[in-house]
Design a protein around this motif. Structure first.
Motif, short mmCIF file in Angstrom:
data_model
loop_
_atom_site.label_atom_id
_atom_site.label_comp_id
_atom_site.label_asym_id
_atom_site.label_seq_id
_atom_site.Cartn_x
_atom_site.Cartn_y
_atom_site.Cartn_z
N LEU A 51 -46.30 26.59 8.84
CA LEU A 51 -47.03 26.09 7.68
C LEU A 51 -48.48 26.53 7.83
N ASN A 52 -49.10 26.89 6.71
CA ASN A 52 -50.52 27.25 6.74
C ASN A 52 -51.41 26.01 6.68
N LEU A 53 -50.86 24.90 6.14
CA LEU A 53 -51.69 23.72 5.92
C LEU A 53 -50.81 22.50 5.65
N LEU A 54 -51.30 21.34 6.12
CA LEU A 54 -50.72 20.05 5.74
C LEU A 54 -51.74 19.32 4.86
N VAL A 55 -51.31 18.88 3.69
CA VAL A 55 -52.15 18.09 2.80
C VAL A 55 -51.68 16.64 2.91
N LEU A 56 -52.56 15.76 3.40
CA LEU A 56 -52.17 14.38 3.67
C LEU A 56 -52.89 13.42 2.73
N ASP A 57 -52.15 12.46 2.25
CA ASP A 57 -52.68 11.44 1.35
C ASP A 57 -52.51 10.09 2.05
N GLY A 58 -53.64 9.58 2.58
CA GLY A 58 -53.54 8.29 3.24
C GLY A 58 -54.13 8.32 4.63
N GLU A 59 -53.45 7.67 5.57
CA GLU A 59 -53.99 7.49 6.92
C GLU A 59 -54.15 8.81 7.66
N ASN A 60 -55.06 8.80 8.63
CA ASN A 60 -55.33 10.00 9.41
C ASN A 60 -54.22 10.26 10.42
N HIS A 61 -53.96 11.54 10.65
CA HIS A 61 -52.99 11.96 11.66
C HIS A 61 -53.56 13.12 12.45
N GLU A 62 -53.10 13.26 13.68
CA GLU A 62 -53.49 14.41 14.47
C GLU A 62 -52.72 15.63 14.01
N GLU A 63 -53.29 16.82 14.26
CA GLU A 63 -52.60 18.07 13.90
C GLU A 63 -51.24 18.13 14.55
N LYS A 64 -50.29 18.71 13.83
CA LYS A 64 -48.95 18.90 14.35
C LYS A 64 -48.72 20.38 14.62
N ASN A 65 -48.48 20.72 15.88
CA ASN A 65 -48.14 22.09 16.26
C ASN A 65 -49.14 23.12 15.73
N GLY A 66 -50.42 22.74 15.78
CA GLY A 66 -51.47 23.68 15.41
C GLY A 66 -51.68 23.89 13.93
N VAL A 67 -51.02 23.10 13.06
CA VAL A 67 -51.17 23.26 11.61
C VAL A 67 -52.41 22.48 11.15
N PRO A 68 -53.40 23.14 10.51
CA PRO A 68 -54.59 22.42 10.06
C PRO A 68 -54.27 21.40 8.98
N ILE A 69 -55.13 20.39 8.87
CA ILE A 69 -54.90 19.28 7.94
C ILE A 69 -56.06 19.18 6.96
N LEU A 70 -55.73 18.95 5.69
CA LEU A 70 -56.72 18.68 4.65
C LEU A 70 -56.30 17.39 3.96
N TYR A 71 -57.26 16.46 3.78
CA TYR A 71 -56.93 15.13 3.26
C TYR A 71 -57.29 14.99 1.78
N LEU A 72 -56.45 14.24 1.09
CA LEU A 72 -56.77 13.76 -0.26
C LEU A 72 -57.48 12.41 -0.12
N SER A 73 -58.33 12.10 -1.08
CA SER A 73 -59.06 10.83 -1.03
C SER A 73 -59.13 10.21 -2.42
N GLU A 74 -59.12 8.89 -2.47
CA GLU A 74 -59.29 8.18 -3.74
C GLU A 74 -60.77 8.05 -4.11
N GLN A 75 -61.64 8.46 -3.21
CA GLN A 75 -63.08 8.38 -3.45
C GLN A 75 -63.63 9.76 -3.81
N LYS A 76 -64.45 9.82 -4.86
CA LYS A 76 -65.11 11.07 -5.22
C LYS A 76 -66.15 11.44 -4.16
N ASN A 77 -66.32 12.73 -3.96
CA ASN A 77 -67.36 13.26 -3.08
C ASN A 77 -67.21 12.83 -1.62
N ALA A 78 -66.00 12.47 -1.22
CA ALA A 78 -65.78 12.15 0.19
C ALA A 78 -65.88 13.44 1.00
N GLU A 79 -66.58 13.39 2.11
CA GLU A 79 -66.83 14.59 2.91
C GLU A 79 -65.53 15.16 3.46
N ASP A 80 -65.36 16.48 3.31
CA ASP A 80 -64.20 17.21 3.83
C ASP A 80 -62.87 16.71 3.28
#
Length: 302
Positions: A51-80
């Motif tokens: 996988l090139n990327l994991l998009v996660l909605d909700g709680e934080n998780h550590e990377e799985k098998n070197g796949v980078p993570i990008l988070y969704l947020s319910e807050q506008k302008n949340a950093e990263d």
């Protein structure tokens, strides 16, 4: 056409499925998404699949098998993080930009890219060298059908010996890598360029596999970029040895027809793995202006 492979995971399963369907149903969006219902299924999938990327909605998780993570947020302008409640099209743009900044992920022994096209005069060499500058610590390998560069006698001989050692699988090939400044061209990358037609030597898939092995063991480049003439691959199977194949072309009808024939050939002959690695790029004259190719890479267009 090349697409990034992404996974989507979070508590709002219905939302995630809708996002996946939007991405997968739009051919102009270079994202192929899968939705996971449990974190365990993410772990199991990434152990055996890329996988090139994991998009996660909700709680934080550590990377799985070197796949980078990008988070969704319910807050506008949340950093990263990407704001969840905006159009799926805008979310796609954010994801593509994030992946474009990373470009081809550099793992382990670096990435191998073939710049290859059935269309002539399409900016193949310009693109290849721009990619080398972008990745830094990179190696340019020039395998043009009939080289046109007129270089000094020493460079000419090095180019001939490079091809000879490539064909005979001789590790002395590493002694012929040019560094820094070569003749009139100031380079920011290393180079191996055939100065005679490679048709004078028989190159097979085994030659490419051998070269990849010795570079990974003894050179350790971030990226190896092959500028390949039409007949440089021993067969279409040769292209499958690369991590990505970039196919540039011009926007005229003649070029479009050639690309169509090429893409149809890949599909009809069952090269599913290769089909997923190919990215088609249409260049216009303005795309060769200073900085344009770097901008295209960073925005995920290349």
């Amino acid at each position: 056409m090349f697409s990034y492979k992404i996974g989507i995971y979070g508590s709002d399963f219905h939302y995630n499925v809708k996002l996946m369907e939007y991405f997968n149903c739009h051919e102009d969006i270079p994202l192929k998404a899968s939705v996971f219902s449990t974190w365990e299924s993410v772990s199991e999938y990434t152990r055996q699949n890329d996988l090139n990327l994991l998009v996660l909605d909700g709680e934080n998780h550590e990377e799985k098998n070197g796949v980078p993570i990008l988070y969704l947020s319910e807050q506008k302008n949340a950093e990263d993080r990407i704001f969840k409640y905006q159009s799926a099209g805008r979310i796609a743009k954010h994801i593509i930009h994030f992946l474009g900044q990373k470009s081809v992920s550099i793992r382990g022994n670096g990435v191998w890219i073939a710049v290859y096209s059935p269309v002539g005069r399409c900016g193949k060499t310009t693109l290849s060298k721009s990619l080398c500058r972008y990745f830094e610590n990179s190696l340019y390998v020039g395998l043009e059908d009939f080289p046109s560069d007129s270089k000094g006698e020493a460079a000419q001989k090095d180019g001939e010996m490079f091809l000879y050692y490539f064909a005979s699988m001789n590790e002395k090939i590493l002694e012929h890598i040019s560094h820094g400044c070569e003749g009139r061209e100031v380079m920011d990358f290393d180079s191996l360029t055939a100065t005679v037609c490679y048709l004078e030597r028989r190159l097979t898939d085994e030659n490419f596999k051998w070269f990849k092995k010795i570079l990974s063991e003894k050179a350790h480049y971030n990226a190896v970029i092959f500028d390949m003439g039409v007949t440089a691959p021993a067969s279409i199977d040769t292209l499958e040895l690369f991590d990505r194949v970039i196919v540039p072309a011009l926007p005229d009808e003649h070029s479009k027809k050639k690309l169509l024939y090429f893409s149809d050939f890949v599909k009809k002959n069952g090269y599913r793995g290769l089909e997923e690695k190919i990215k088609y790029i249409t260049f216009s004259n303005k795309d060769f202006e200073e900085g344009s190719i770097r901008e295209m890479i960073e925005k995920g267009a290349i």
